[in-house]
Enzyme design. Structure first.
Site, mmCIF file in Angstrom:
data_model
loop_
_atom_site.group_PDB
_atom_site.id
_atom_site.type_symbol
_atom_site.label_atom_id
_atom_site.label_comp_id
_atom_site.label_asym_id
_atom_site.label_seq_id
_atom_site.Cartn_x
_atom_site.Cartn_y
_atom_site.Cartn_z
ATOM 1 C CB SER A 149 49.559 42.010 2.740
ATOM 2 O OG SER A 149 49.490 40.529 1.556
ATOM 3 C CE1 TYR A 162 48.138 36.898 5.610
ATOM 4 C CE2 TYR A 162 47.467 37.504 3.293
ATOM 5 C CZ TYR A 162 48.626 37.087 4.109
ATOM 6 O OH TYR A 162 50.097 38.411 4.085
#
Length: 259
Positions: A149, A162
Site C-alpha cells: 500500500s 496498518y
C-alpha cells in the site's frame, strides 16, 4: 474465457472474496491462468470461482484464514492436487487496522500484523517451498506478488498499525527477493493508492472521506483496473529480470502538496 500470457500457470489469490482479490482472480483467469481463490468467507469465493468457470476458466475456491499459519500449507496442497503446481501467488489478504495510536489494544495490533505480515510471510514461504519442489522455480516461472500500500511509505493518519504492517510487507518483499533470487523465484510488491474497496467504501461516503478525496492531486479514487498492467507484468514472463521491486500505483495520491 480468453487465453493468453499466463496459459498453463496456476495462481493462488488470498483474500479473494471481493474487492481487489476477486478482481485480481478475474484478471489472471482472463490471461489464461488457472486460479485458486482463498478467503475466510467460502461462499463469496465460491461465487467468484463459479463466475470464472462459467466464463470458460478454470477455478477453485477454498476457505483459508491466513492468520492461521498452520492452515496455509494444507490449503496449498489441496490447490496443487486440484489444479497442478503453484506458479503464482498473489498475497492480497489484508485488514484495515484502523485506530488512533493511543487507543489501539494489543489485540488490535496483533490482528493487523497476523493477517498483513505474518499471513503474507507464511503464504510466501509455503508457496516458495512448493515452487522449488515442483521445478516451477528452476524453470523460471515462479512469481510472488505482495499487495502492500502507499501506507508502506506515506503516513496515513489514524492508521499507525496498518502503515507499520504495510511497511513491513514492502521490506519483506525485498528480503525474500534477495534470499530466493538464485532459487528462481521473483518476489515483488504493488503499493496501490486509495481504491474503493470493502475496507474503505463507507469512509469515502462520509464528509471526512469526501474531504480527503478532494486533497488528492486528481481529486478522485483509482479504479481496480488501474493495477491490471502491473499485476500481469509481475505475474508473467516480463518479470524475468524483475525481483525485489516495489511499484507504487496511486494516481499521484502520495505526492506532497495535496490537491
Amino acid at each position: 474465457m480468453e487465453t493468453g500470457v499466463l496459459s498453463g500457470q496456476v495462481a493462488v489469490i488470498t483474500g479473494a472474496s471481493g474487492g481487489l482479490g476477486a478482481h485480481f482472480a478475474r484478471v489472471l483467469a482472463k490471461a489464461g491462468a488457472s486460479v485458486a481463490l482463498t478467503a475466510r468467507r467460502l461462499d463469496m469465493v465460491e461465487a467468484v470461482a463459479g463466475e470464472i468457470a462459467g466464463a470458460g476458466g478454470r477455478a477453485m475456491a477454498l476457505k483459508l484464514d491466513v492468520a492461521d499459519a498452520q492452515a496455509i500449507g494444507p490449503a496449498f496442497d489441496e490447490i496443487e492436487a486440484g489444479l497442478g503446481p503453484i506458479s503464482i501467488l498473489v498475497n492480497n489478504a489484508g485488514v484495515g487496522g484502523e485506530g488512533l495510536a493511543l487507543d489501539l489494544t494489543v489485540e488490535d495490533w496483533d490482528r493487523t500484523f497476523d493477517v498483513n505480515v505474518r499471513g503474507v510471510f507464511f503464504s510466501a514461504q509455503q508457496a516458495a517451498k512448493r515452487m522449488i519442489a515442483s521445478g516451477v522455480a528452476e524453470a523460471g516461472a515462479a512469481r510472488i506478488v505482495n499487495i502492500a500500500s502507499i501506507a508502506s511509505h506515506t503516513v496515513l493518519p489514524g492508521l499507525s498499525a496498518y502503515c507499520a504492517s504495510k511497511a513491513s510487507v514492502a521490506m519483506l518483499t525485498k528480503s525474500l527477493a534477495r534470499e530466493w533470487a538464485r532459487r528462481g523465484i521473483a518476489v515483488n510488491a504493488i503499493c496501490p493508492g486509495y481504491i474503493e474497496t470493502d475496507i474503505n467504501s463507507d469512509w469515502f461516503k462520509t464528509e471526512g472521506g469526501l474531504k480527503q478525496m478532494k486533497g488528492f492531486p486528481r481529486r478522485r479514487l483509482m479504479g481496480a483496473e488501474d493495477l491490471d498492467a502491473s499485476l500481469l507484468m509481475l505475474c508473467g514472463p516480463a518479470t524475468r529480470a524483475i525481483t525485489g521491486t516495489v511499484i507504487t500505483i496511486d494516481d499521484g495520491q502520495s505526492l506532497p502538496g495535496g490537491g
